[in-house]
Write a protein that holds these residues in place. Structure first.
Motif, PDB file in Angstrom:
ATOM      1  N   THR B  84       0.816  -1.187  -0.016  1.00 26.14           N
ATOM      2  CA  THR B  84       0.051   0.064  -0.138  1.00 26.14           C
ATOM      3  C   THR B  84       0.759   1.252  -0.117  1.00 26.14           C
ATOM      4  OG1 THR B  84      -1.657  -1.405   1.373  1.00 26.14           O
ATOM      5  CG2 THR B  84      -2.272   0.974   1.016  1.00 26.14           C
ATOM      6  N   ALA B  85       2.074   1.175   1.028  1.00 31.58           N
ATOM      7  CA  ALA B  85       3.011   2.402   0.851  1.00 31.58           C
ATOM      8  C   ALA B  85       3.433   2.723  -0.371  1.00 31.58           C
ATOM      9  CB  ALA B  85       3.913   2.233   1.962  1.00 31.58           C
ATOM     10  N   ILE B  86       3.999   1.615  -0.931  1.00 33.97           N
ATOM     11  CA  ILE B  86       4.734   1.649  -2.196  1.00 33.97           C
ATOM     12  C   ILE B  86       3.764   2.158  -3.048  1.00 33.97           C
ATOM     13  CG2 ILE B  86       5.979   0.497  -4.078  1.00 33.97           C
ATOM     14  CD1 ILE B  86       7.180  -1.208  -1.410  1.00 33.97           C
ATOM     15  N   GLY B  87       2.734   1.420  -3.531  1.00 36.57           N
ATOM     16  CA  GLY B  87       1.716   1.688  -4.483  1.00 36.57           C
ATOM     17  C   GLY B  87       1.079   3.278  -4.293  1.00 36.57           C
ATOM     18  N   ALA B  88       1.118   3.776  -2.947  1.00 35.07           N
ATOM     19  CA  ALA B  88       0.586   5.008  -3.014  1.00 35.07           C
ATOM     20  C   ALA B  88       1.561   6.177  -3.105  1.00 35.07           C
ATOM     21  CB  ALA B  88      -0.272   5.219  -1.514  1.00 35.07           C
ATOM     22  N   VAL B 162     -12.173  12.712   1.940  1.00 33.23           N
ATOM     23  CA  VAL B 162     -12.070  11.496   2.530  1.00 33.23           C
ATOM     24  C   VAL B 162     -10.616  11.254   2.708  1.00 33.23           C
ATOM     25  CG1 VAL B 162     -12.547   9.137   2.531  1.00 33.23           C
ATOM     26  CG2 VAL B 162     -14.196  10.698   1.851  1.00 33.23           C
ATOM     27  N   ARG B 163      -9.972  11.277   3.772  1.00 36.58           N
ATOM     28  CA  ARG B 163      -8.601  11.378   3.642  1.00 36.58           C
ATOM     29  C   ARG B 163      -8.027  10.129   4.823  1.00 36.58           C
ATOM     30  NH1 ARG B 163      -7.833  17.652   3.573  1.00 36.58           N
ATOM     31  NH2 ARG B 163      -9.147  17.370   5.321  1.00 36.58           N
ATOM     32  N   GLY B 164      -6.709   9.962   4.770  1.00 39.17           N
ATOM     33  CA  GLY B 164      -5.976   9.377   5.907  1.00 39.17           C
ATOM     34  C   GLY B 164      -6.524   7.806   5.997  1.00 39.17           C
ATOM     35  N   VAL B 165      -6.601   7.530   7.522  1.00 40.68           N
ATOM     36  CA  VAL B 165      -7.014   5.991   7.793  1.00 40.68           C
ATOM     37  C   VAL B 165      -8.173   5.792   6.853  1.00 40.68           C
ATOM     38  CG1 VAL B 165      -7.452   4.506   9.590  1.00 40.68           C
ATOM     39  CG2 VAL B 165      -5.799   6.354   9.906  1.00 40.68           C
ATOM     40  N   LEU B 166      -9.363   6.494   7.070  1.00 43.29           N
ATOM     41  CA  LEU B 166     -10.431   6.579   6.424  1.00 43.29           C
ATOM     42  C   LEU B 166     -10.483   6.231   4.833  1.00 43.29           C
ATOM     43  CD1 LEU B 166     -13.042   6.672   8.146  1.00 43.29           C
ATOM     44  CD2 LEU B 166     -13.464   8.713   7.219  1.00 43.29           C
ATOM     45  N   ALA B 167      -9.632   6.743   4.183  1.00 42.33           N
ATOM     46  CA  ALA B 167      -9.336   6.542   2.641  1.00 42.33           C
ATOM     47  C   ALA B 167      -8.793   5.368   2.527  1.00 42.33           C
ATOM     48  CB  ALA B 167      -8.587   7.626   2.068  1.00 42.33           C
ATOM     49  N   TYR B 168      -7.741   4.895   3.220  1.00 42.79           N
ATOM     50  CA  TYR B 168      -7.434   3.490   3.432  1.00 42.79           C
ATOM     51  C   TYR B 168      -8.312   2.315   3.514  1.00 42.79           C
ATOM     52  CZ  TYR B 168      -2.539   5.114   2.531  1.00 42.79           C
ATOM     53  OH  TYR B 168      -1.400   5.781   2.107  1.00 42.79           O
ATOM     54  N   ARG B 169      -8.919   2.594   4.576  1.00 44.47           N
ATOM     55  CA  ARG B 169      -9.993   1.543   5.192  1.00 44.47           C
ATOM     56  C   ARG B 169     -11.110   1.337   4.016  1.00 44.47           C
ATOM     57  NH1 ARG B 169     -13.310  -1.304   5.530  1.00 44.47           N
ATOM     58  NH2 ARG B 169     -14.579  -2.164   7.072  1.00 44.47           N
ATOM     59  N   TYR B 170     -11.587   2.668   3.417  1.00 40.43           N
ATOM     60  CA  TYR B 170     -12.941   2.533   2.837  1.00 40.43           C
ATOM     61  C   TYR B 170     -12.617   2.760   1.321  1.00 40.43           C
ATOM     62  CZ  TYR B 170     -15.385   2.431   7.216  1.00 40.43           C
ATOM     63  OH  TYR B 170     -15.809   2.024   8.407  1.00 40.43           O
ATOM     64  N   VAL B 171     -11.460   3.151   0.836  1.00 41.38           N
ATOM     65  CA  VAL B 171     -11.346   3.327  -0.627  1.00 41.38           C
ATOM     66  C   VAL B 171     -10.046   2.669  -1.135  1.00 41.38           C
ATOM     67  CG1 VAL B 171     -10.922   5.167  -2.421  1.00 41.38           C
ATOM     68  CG2 VAL B 171     -12.193   5.462  -0.433  1.00 41.38           C
ATOM     69  N   LEU B 173      -8.041   0.452  -0.134  1.00 37.40           N
ATOM     70  CA  LEU B 173      -7.671  -1.288   0.110  1.00 37.40           C
ATOM     71  C   LEU B 173      -8.949  -1.857  -0.203  1.00 37.40           C
ATOM     72  CD1 LEU B 173      -6.337  -1.803   3.892  1.00 37.40           C
ATOM     73  CD2 LEU B 173      -5.157  -2.148   1.619  1.00 37.40           C
ATOM     74  N   PRO B 174     -10.049  -1.669  -0.336  1.00 34.86           N
ATOM     75  CA  PRO B 174     -11.128  -2.316  -1.239  1.00 34.86           C
ATOM     76  C   PRO B 174     -11.030  -2.277  -2.488  1.00 34.86           C
ATOM     77  CG  PRO B 174     -12.207  -0.838   0.387  1.00 34.86           C
ATOM     78  CD  PRO B 174     -10.716  -0.600   0.593  1.00 34.86           C
ATOM     79  N   ALA B 175     -10.501  -1.158  -2.978  1.00 36.75           N
ATOM     80  CA  ALA B 175     -10.485  -0.980  -4.314  1.00 36.75           C
ATOM     81  C   ALA B 175      -9.101  -1.727  -4.862  1.00 36.75           C
ATOM     82  CB  ALA B 175      -9.861   0.631  -4.992  1.00 36.75           C
ATOM     83  N   ALA B 176      -8.136  -2.167  -4.096  1.00 38.01           N
ATOM     84  CA  ALA B 176      -7.205  -2.888  -4.584  1.00 38.01           C
ATOM     85  C   ALA B 176      -7.551  -4.455  -4.089  1.00 38.01           C
ATOM     86  CB  ALA B 176      -5.856  -2.605  -3.803  1.00 38.01           C
ATOM     87  N   SER B 177      -8.476  -4.743  -3.299  1.00 40.42           N
ATOM     88  CA  SER B 177      -8.782  -6.001  -2.720  1.00 40.42           C
ATOM     89  C   SER B 177      -8.900  -7.110  -3.787  1.00 40.42           C
ATOM     90  CB  SER B 177      -9.905  -6.135  -1.858  1.00 40.42           C
ATOM     91  OG  SER B 177     -11.199  -5.481  -2.559  1.00 40.42           O
ATOM     92  N   PRO B 178      -9.560  -6.788  -5.189  1.00 41.44           N
ATOM     93  CA  PRO B 178      -9.596  -8.238  -5.831  1.00 41.44           C
ATOM     94  C   PRO B 178      -8.164  -8.831  -6.308  1.00 41.44           C
ATOM     95  CG  PRO B 178     -10.894  -6.462  -6.613  1.00 41.44           C
ATOM     96  CD  PRO B 178     -10.233  -5.831  -5.606  1.00 41.44           C
ATOM     97  N   GLN B 179      -6.966  -7.662  -6.334  1.00 47.39           N
ATOM     98  CA  GLN B 179      -5.788  -8.066  -6.890  1.00 47.39           C
ATOM     99  C   GLN B 179      -5.236  -8.583  -5.511  1.00 47.39           C
ATOM    100  OE1 GLN B 179      -5.358  -4.508  -9.549  1.00 47.39           O
ATOM    101  NE2 GLN B 179      -3.575  -5.847 -10.100  1.00 47.39           N
ATOM    102  N   ILE B 180      -5.492  -7.886  -4.317  1.00 48.55           N
ATOM    103  CA  ILE B 180      -4.885  -8.518  -3.138  1.00 48.55           C
ATOM    104  C   ILE B 180      -5.233 -10.093  -2.970  1.00 48.55           C
ATOM    105  CG2 ILE B 180      -4.602  -8.034  -0.890  1.00 48.55           C
ATOM    106  CD1 ILE B 180      -4.984  -5.351  -1.005  1.00 48.55           C
ATOM    107  N   MET B 181      -6.450 -10.325  -3.208  1.00 48.71           N
ATOM    108  CA  MET B 181      -6.932 -11.672  -2.800  1.00 48.71           C
ATOM    109  C   MET B 181      -6.246 -12.765  -4.041  1.00 48.71           C
ATOM    110  SD  MET B 181      -8.687 -11.589  -0.066  1.00 48.71           S
ATOM    111  CE  MET B 181      -9.579 -12.983   0.089  1.00 48.71           C
ATOM    112  N   ALA B 182      -6.110 -12.173  -4.950  1.00 50.42           N
ATOM    113  CA  ALA B 182      -5.346 -13.055  -5.852  1.00 50.42           C
ATOM    114  C   ALA B 182      -3.907 -13.260  -5.536  1.00 50.42           C
ATOM    115  CB  ALA B 182      -5.564 -12.394  -7.465  1.00 50.42           C
ATOM    116  N   GLY B 183      -3.201 -12.237  -5.015  1.00 51.95           N
ATOM    117  CA  GLY B 183      -2.122 -12.475  -4.426  1.00 51.95           C
ATOM    118  C   GLY B 183      -2.069 -13.523  -3.297  1.00 51.95           C
ATOM    119  N   ILE B 184      -2.953 -13.429  -2.324  1.00 54.31           N
ATOM    120  CA  ILE B 184      -3.143 -14.244  -1.287  1.00 54.31           C
ATOM    121  C   ILE B 184      -3.181 -15.624  -1.919  1.00 54.31           C
ATOM    122  CG2 ILE B 184      -4.459 -14.575   0.795  1.00 54.31           C
ATOM    123  CD1 ILE B 184      -4.831 -11.602   1.076  1.00 54.31           C
TER     124      ILE B 184
END
Lengths: 268, 261
Positions: B84-88, B162-171, B173-184
């Motif tokens: 997440t850090a690198i991607g952002a 919508v910034r900070g922790v809220l943006a990570y939690r609700y925007v 990470l969910p946006a990346a979650s299909p790819q994250i799940m494929a990675g997992i």
């Protein structure tokens, strides 16, 4: 009217992109004011930089030159008092959140207490006629309903100005008429200022109290036209009025002139 | 009635081929004296006596499974946080991406001796081997997923502050979650392989250790039963993953079904 201080003020806004073959001037020099409580439509030929203009005045893009002020404060980042409705409703709603949570997220970010948030969200969603769909996901709704959700989100945000970027360009004609009336109703019920960008000439005349016509790129305001139609508007009677036809013909001619590049800036 | 028939048919499809293969195996090895390919009944006997005894469960199976679980969990957490850090962060990505490709290309097995030197031969070495291989799919997929977030969605979040922790939690990470799940999903299968491999070197317990031990003792049926156990663990892990994935990505599957009409 003119002596009221402007809510939104755009001064000689200019945006130049670095293209592959040198700089591209997307917005030449745009100057206009929106006074509190107005419903202003911006119409221009396609490719005239409407979206660039909106991004600059909403703080999403930094203009190359010029200034935007909202309620006296310069806009450099997205301002608290502005809510945006995007053209691509399908991509601007969060598909992993329900309608309720989509509308609630900006309020949560603002720190609104939970109970109040719930009430505001439910009221806003009811306002756009989707009270029954609070707990569905956006992708379960039709395009028009999705755009209603986006409008509810903007309304719940309680902005002073509502900025809409060709919001109905991607919906069918009947849905579009309903949504236009919804915008008029929201504007009148809530007393919010609306800046509505469209490429549809009829839509701009039907909706607006004022229509700003943009030239083709590099863009300037070609004409600032007051729409002297009665306040109470109706898809059938308003559109059948001779005055409506005159106005739309005038706007149409101006846009045609803009396309030929024959226009000159209005003095300001 | 039709529903019952349908579910019976789908069960038949799931167990059909394994049943046929086991039957073929049983027939082929019926009177076999071949040391390397014992009949399934012998393997099954060995399975029960070797792996279902309380001692092996406690000394080999559970330690292996917990190493696998911890290693995979570490990979997932490290992969998502760093990804997440690198991607952002564009400059971080530009700085790290070539190096990440380099490290990813190194087969983790060759790191085992090095890790032994540095970390010794205890559990931390085994965990390091697991993580060194299984972190990559999660990390790289998270980077891609975060980077590929729809620009309209990004603009929407910015304009509504919508910034900070809220943006990570609700925007983000969910946006990346299909790819994250494929990675997992990849991370899990690589993790299982590396768990076994890490136990084959300088080890005194675990599934990998036992399987190698049986091989060297010519306890062929026991060796096969260990391989059978690994396969079963793999199937179980995949089933649990699928359950979790359905829950986490229900919106994704739902919206794709709608889009397909």
């Amino acid at each position: 009217m003119a002596e009221r201080t402007p809510l939104l003020s755009v001064r000689e806004l200019k945006k130049t992109y670095q293209g592959a073959s040198g700089p591209v001037e997307a917005v030449g020099s745009i100057t206009f004011d929106v006074r509190p409580g107005e419903l202003v439509c911006i119409v221009g030929p396609s490719g005239c930089g409407k979206t660039t203009l909106l991004k600059c005045l909403s703080g999403l893009l930094t203009p190359t030159a010029g200034a935007v002020t909202l309620d006296g404060a310069p806009v450099t980042t997205p301002p608290k008092k502005m809510a945006l409705v995007f053209q691509e409703y399908g991509r601007s709603l969060y598909p992993w959140l329900t309608v309720r949570d989509n509308v609630a997220l900006p309020l949560k970010a603002r720190g609104m207490p939970k109970a109040e948030r719930r009430a505001v969200v439910e009221q806003a969603v009811a306002e756009v006629g989707l009270g029954h769909a609070l707990d569905t996901y956006p992708w379960q709704l039709s395009g028009g309903m999705q755009q209603r959700v986006a409008i509810a989100r903007a309304v719940a945000y309680q902005p002073e100005i509502l900025v809409m970027d060709e919001p109905f360009a991607a919906v069918d004609a009947q849905t579009r008429a309903d949504l236009e009336d919804l915008v008029r109703r929201v504007w009148r019920d809530l007393g919010v200022t609306v800046l509505f960008v469209t490429h549809d000439i009829d839509e701009s005349v039907y909706l607006g109290e004022r229509v700003l016509m943009l030239s083709s790129s590099p863009t300037f305001v070609q004409e600032d036209l007051a729409i002297d139609l009665p306040d109470e508007r109706d898809q059938l009677t308003t559109r059948a009025m001779p005055r409506f036809t005159e106005l739309r013909t005038h706007v149409y001619e101006q846009i045609q002139r803009a396309k030929r590049g024959a226009a000159t800036p209005v003095p300001h | 009635m039709a529903a019952v028939r349908r579910s019976l048919v789908s069960i038949a499809f799931v167990v059909g081929l394994p049943a046929i293969l086991v039957l073929a195996w049983a027939l082929a090895t019926q009177d076999s004296t071949n040391l390397y390919f014992p009949p399934p009944s012998r393997v099954l006997d060995a399975f029960v006596t070797t792996w279902l005894s309380p001692d092996t469960l406690k000394d080999d199976v559970l330690p292996s499974l917990s190493r696998f679980a911890i290693g995979v969990l570490l990979s997932i957490v490290i992969g998502i946080v760093a990804g997440t850090a690198i991607g952002a962060t564009p400059w971080l990505r530009a700085l790290l991406e070539p190096m990440l490709e380099f490290f990813r290309a190194i087969p983790p097995v060759v790191l085992v001796p090095v890790l032994m030197l540095v970390l010794g031969i205890d559990d931390s070495m085994k965990l390091a081997v697991i993580v060194s291989g299984s972190v990559w799919p999660v990390l790289l997929n998270t980077i891609e997923g975060v980077r590929g977030t729809d620009p309209v969605l990004v603009d929407t979040s910015r304009s509504y502050r919508v910034r900070g922790v809220l943006a990570y939690r609700y925007v983000v990470l969910p946006a990346a979650s299909p790819q994250i799940m494929a990675g997992i999903r990849l991370c899990l299968s690589i993790g299982l392989i590396l768990m076994v491999i890490s136990e084959m070197f300088a080890s005194s317990s675990g599934l990998g250790y036992q399987i190698v031990f049986f091989q060297r003792q010519y306890m062929v049926a026991e060796m096969w039963s260990g391989i059978l156990l690994l396969g079963l663990i793999g199937v179980l892990v995949a089933a649990v993953f699928q359950l979790v994935e359905r829950r986490v990505l229900h919106w994704y599957h739902g919206s794709r079904e709608v889009a397909r009409g």
